[in-house]
Scaffold this active site. Structure first.
Site, PDB file in Angstrom:
ATOM      1  N   PRO A   1       4.252   4.869   6.631  1.00 35.61           N
ATOM      2  CG  PRO A   1       4.580   4.850   8.972  1.00 35.61           C
ATOM      3  CD  PRO A   1       5.242   5.149   7.835  1.00 35.61           C
TER       4      PRO A   1
ATOM      5  CD  GLU B   1      10.965   9.133  16.601  1.00 39.74           C
ATOM      6  OE1 GLU B   1       9.701   8.760  16.425  1.00 39.74           O
ATOM      7  OE2 GLU B   1      11.707   8.166  16.950  1.00 39.74           O
TER       8      GLU B   1
ATOM      9  NE  ARG C   1       5.984  -9.866 -10.603  1.00 40.11           N
ATOM     10  CZ  ARG C   1       6.737 -11.083 -11.132  1.00 40.11           C
ATOM     11  NH1 ARG C   1       8.026 -11.155 -10.776  1.00 40.11           N
ATOM     12  NH2 ARG C   1       5.905 -12.034 -11.661  1.00 40.11           N
TER      13      ARG C   1
ATOM     14  CG  ASP D   1       2.511 -11.897 -10.871  1.00 40.41           C
ATOM     15  OD1 ASP D   1       2.965 -12.834 -11.105  1.00 40.41           O
ATOM     16  OD2 ASP D   1       3.292 -10.738 -11.103  1.00 40.41           O
TER      17      ASP D   1
END
Length: 246
Positions: free
Chosen positions: A89, A116, A154, A169
């Site tokens: 993240p 963690e 893709r 797309d």
């Protein structure tokens, strides 16, 4: 395209790799995916791959050694030029340009964290890039790895049914995709826009471009801030701004 995955739970990927675009790609040989489990490389007598964090705090932290040894094993098999990506993240946001960059590298190794997180020393000395799929926290990097694999696949030449599919797309040219319709012409009292039934390919292309700009300006105006607008795009954007101010 080759993708390596370092994960404590490789079995999670089972169904994902069997169906759809990914399944076809693996079956045809256009995509190859291999796994390394850090547990197989632990130097701990009990095979431990995590430990308590220094300084205290909740949870456990994945140890550097098992993951580093897994990375080295992957490099020994595939070559030292692997691009090592840690799914975190705290990484840079994933987007279409990042996915295209992965395809150009041809060999990427995705590191899936758990608990963690991973010992920072491993990230500093063995990871080339950190990537995030969004501003939220998951239980592990496996879900994020699936997103990366699905997205980059893709762009693999010959994998999609139509050569222009990936180009059309959303986000491929910095805009959201135009609305799509299929048969029947009228459903539940709602009809397909007449322009799509006209057979005039240029008018259809113009309509789709306008719709893409319109949707982007209303739903994701942030995408337009980093884009050099054409005259047509500016007109559509200004029109939407005027309508919102009325």
């Amino acid at each position: 395209m080759w993708v390596g995955i370092i994960s404590l739970f490789p079995e999670i990927f089972g169904p994902f790799l069997k169906f759809g675009v990914i399944g076809r790609g693996r079956h045809s040989g256009l995509i190859k995916i291999d796994f390394w489990n850090p547990r197989d490389f632990s130097d701990d007598p009990k095979g431990a791959v995590d430990d308590k964090p220094y300084g205290g705090g909740p949870g456990m932290v994945m140890k550097a050694q098992p993951i580093f040894s897994a990375i080295e094993a992957a490099k020994e098999e595939r070559g030292s030029d692997l691009h090592v990506v840690y799914l975190s993240p705290q990484g840079s946001p994933l987007n279409q340009n990042v996915l295209k960059g992965f395809l150009e590298k041809r060999n990427i190794l995705l590191v899936c964290g758990r608990y963690e997180g991973i010992d920072e020393r491993l990230i500093e000395h063995a990871v080339d890039e950190q990537i995030s799929i969004g501003d939220y926290v998951l239980s592990g990097g496996e879900t994020a790895a699936m997103v990366v694999i699905d997205g980059v696949s893709r762009f693999v030449p010959g994998l999609l049914g139509g050569e222009t599919s990936a180009h059309d797309d959303s986000f491929s040219d910095g805009l959201l995709e135009y609305p799509q319709y299929t048969r029947p012409v009228t459903w539940a009292g709602h009809s397909v826009p007449d322009i799509l039934l006209s057979g005039d390919h240029q008018k259809i292309a113009d309509w789709r471009k306008t719709e893409s700009i319109d949707r982007t300006s209303k739903r994701r105006p942030d995408l337009l801030k980093s884009r050099t607008l054409t005259e047509k795009e500016r007109k559509v954007l200004n029109k939407n701004i005027e309508m919102s101010n009325e």
